[in-house]
Motif scaffolding. Sequence first.
Motif, mmCIF file in Angstrom:
data_model
loop_
_atom_site.group_PDB
_atom_site.id
_atom_site.type_symbol
_atom_site.label_atom_id
_atom_site.label_comp_id
_atom_site.label_asym_id
_atom_site.label_seq_id
_atom_site.Cartn_x
_atom_site.Cartn_y
_atom_site.Cartn_z
ATOM 1 N N ASP A 14 0.860 -1.181 0.000
ATOM 2 C CA ASP A 14 0.000 0.000 0.000
ATOM 3 C C ASP A 14 0.893 1.226 0.000
ATOM 4 O O ASP A 14 1.866 1.301 0.736
ATOM 5 C CB ASP A 14 -0.886 0.036 1.260
ATOM 6 C CG ASP A 14 -1.833 -1.145 1.341
ATOM 7 O OD1 ASP A 14 -2.159 -1.709 0.281
ATOM 8 O OD2 ASP A 14 -2.216 -1.516 2.461
ATOM 9 N N GLY A 15 0.612 2.200 -0.819
ATOM 10 C CA GLY A 15 1.408 3.415 -0.837
ATOM 11 C C GLY A 15 2.266 3.524 -2.084
ATOM 12 O O GLY A 15 2.072 2.810 -3.066
ATOM 13 N N GLY A 16 3.255 4.413 -2.010
ATOM 14 C CA GLY A 16 4.079 4.726 -3.174
ATOM 15 C C GLY A 16 4.948 3.587 -3.661
ATOM 16 O O GLY A 16 5.023 3.319 -4.852
ATOM 17 N N ALA A 22 7.469 2.017 8.147
ATOM 18 C CA ALA A 22 6.772 3.268 7.822
ATOM 19 C C ALA A 22 7.088 3.704 6.401
ATOM 20 O O ALA A 22 8.102 3.322 5.824
ATOM 21 C CB ALA A 22 7.194 4.357 8.802
ATOM 22 N N GLU A 23 6.222 4.520 5.846
ATOM 23 C CA GLU A 23 6.404 5.025 4.480
ATOM 24 C C GLU A 23 7.440 6.156 4.497
ATOM 25 O O GLU A 23 7.158 7.300 4.170
ATOM 26 C CB GLU A 23 5.072 5.497 3.904
ATOM 27 C CG GLU A 23 5.080 5.562 2.404
ATOM 28 C CD GLU A 23 3.682 5.712 1.805
ATOM 29 O OE1 GLU A 23 3.600 5.819 0.572
ATOM 30 O OE2 GLU A 23 2.695 5.720 2.548
ATOM 31 N N VAL A 24 8.657 5.785 4.912
ATOM 32 C CA VAL A 24 9.785 6.707 4.979
ATOM 33 C C VAL A 24 10.953 6.031 4.277
ATOM 34 O O VAL A 24 11.392 4.964 4.701
ATOM 35 C CB VAL A 24 10.169 7.018 6.453
ATOM 36 C CG1 VAL A 24 11.416 7.881 6.505
ATOM 37 C CG2 VAL A 24 9.009 7.676 7.175
ATOM 38 N N TYR A 28 19.530 2.700 2.329
ATOM 39 C CA TYR A 28 19.801 1.472 1.586
ATOM 40 C C TYR A 28 18.528 0.695 1.310
ATOM 41 O O TYR A 28 18.575 -0.437 0.850
ATOM 42 C CB TYR A 28 20.804 0.602 2.342
ATOM 43 C CG TYR A 28 22.119 1.303 2.559
ATOM 44 C CD1 TYR A 28 22.865 1.766 1.476
ATOM 45 C CD2 TYR A 28 22.607 1.527 3.836
ATOM 46 C CE1 TYR A 28 24.058 2.429 1.664
ATOM 47 C CE2 TYR A 28 23.814 2.185 4.029
ATOM 48 C CZ TYR A 28 24.534 2.629 2.941
ATOM 49 O OH TYR A 28 25.725 3.280 3.124
ATOM 50 N N GLY A 29 17.383 1.285 1.585
ATOM 51 C CA GLY A 29 16.115 0.625 1.343
ATOM 52 C C GLY A 29 15.855 -0.491 2.345
ATOM 53 O O GLY A 29 16.497 -0.576 3.393
ATOM 54 N N THR A 44 14.708 -5.465 -3.102
ATOM 55 C CA THR A 44 14.948 -4.256 -2.310
ATOM 56 C C THR A 44 14.058 -3.140 -2.831
ATOM 57 O O THR A 44 13.933 -2.939 -4.035
ATOM 58 C CB THR A 44 16.431 -3.837 -2.383
ATOM 59 O OG1 THR A 44 17.233 -4.904 -1.882
ATOM 60 C CG2 THR A 44 16.685 -2.585 -1.574
ATOM 61 N N SER A 45 13.445 -2.411 -1.899
ATOM 62 C CA SER A 45 12.545 -1.308 -2.226
ATOM 63 C C SER A 45 12.651 -0.260 -1.117
ATOM 64 O O SER A 45 13.379 -0.449 -0.148
ATOM 65 C CB SER A 45 11.108 -1.837 -2.353
ATOM 66 O OG SER A 45 10.220 -0.806 -2.728
ATOM 67 N N ASN A 46 11.917 0.835 -1.247
ATOM 68 C CA ASN A 46 11.850 1.905 -0.250
ATOM 69 C C ASN A 46 13.210 2.566 -0.046
ATOM 70 O O ASN A 46 13.646 2.821 1.066
ATOM 71 C CB ASN A 46 11.286 1.386 1.078
ATOM 72 C CG ASN A 46 10.749 2.508 1.942
ATOM 73 O OD1 ASN A 46 10.268 3.518 1.443
ATOM 74 N ND2 ASN A 46 10.850 2.339 3.247
ATOM 75 N N ILE A 47 13.884 2.873 -1.160
ATOM 76 C CA ILE A 47 15.226 3.431 -1.146
ATOM 77 C C ILE A 47 15.150 4.957 -1.210
ATOM 78 O O ILE A 47 14.392 5.520 -2.004
ATOM 79 C CB ILE A 47 16.035 2.897 -2.348
ATOM 80 C CG1 ILE A 47 16.121 1.371 -2.280
ATOM 81 C CG2 ILE A 47 17.411 3.532 -2.406
ATOM 82 C CD1 ILE A 47 16.647 0.736 -3.550
#
Length: 177
Positions: A14-16, A22-24, A28-29, A44-47
């Motif tokens: 859910d989200g970007g 958290a969506e932060v 290094y993701g 790997t994501s959320n970098i």
Amino acid sequence: MTTQIHIGREFNEDGGVPRLGAEVPLWYGETIGFWDGEALITWTSNIQSWISHGIHEYSSRLQSIEIYTPRRDADDDPVGLKHEIVLYDDQAFVEPVRVVQWLDRIRDINEGEPIPTDECIPSSFPINGEPIPVSPGQTIEFVVPDIYGRPWARIWEQYHEDGMSRPPEEDIFDFGP
């Protein structure tokens, strides 16, 4: 760089971008992974976007899939790893980028000295749009850049594009004369 791989975890999609916490974005993701026989496969994501140490630019949508497989000699002894990575970023790349490298085993895990880790301590700073080396103890006036907002692009525009303007956007569907 050390990667913390969360084996058996699943991303919250859910989200970007997919993430664990958290969506932060993190430097290094976040990485999840699983074993497929002897192969370790990671995602790997959320970098954190737009930080570069001599590599290409990338956005906060950057994700990677990595596959680590053992390399063995004729006697089935380990001689290294094959590391394949596919980088996905629909904002920075025209198409995914695939990199394959073969890493050689140089010693057993408990042999030799630890590998030193260097910190990123700058020795030059962007002063009036140019990288200027600064000696220890020297005092300079320095504007701290917004490291989250592609600072090198902003510095370039501010100091090297004086009087320039961007061209108007083209209408790709205008087929007129």
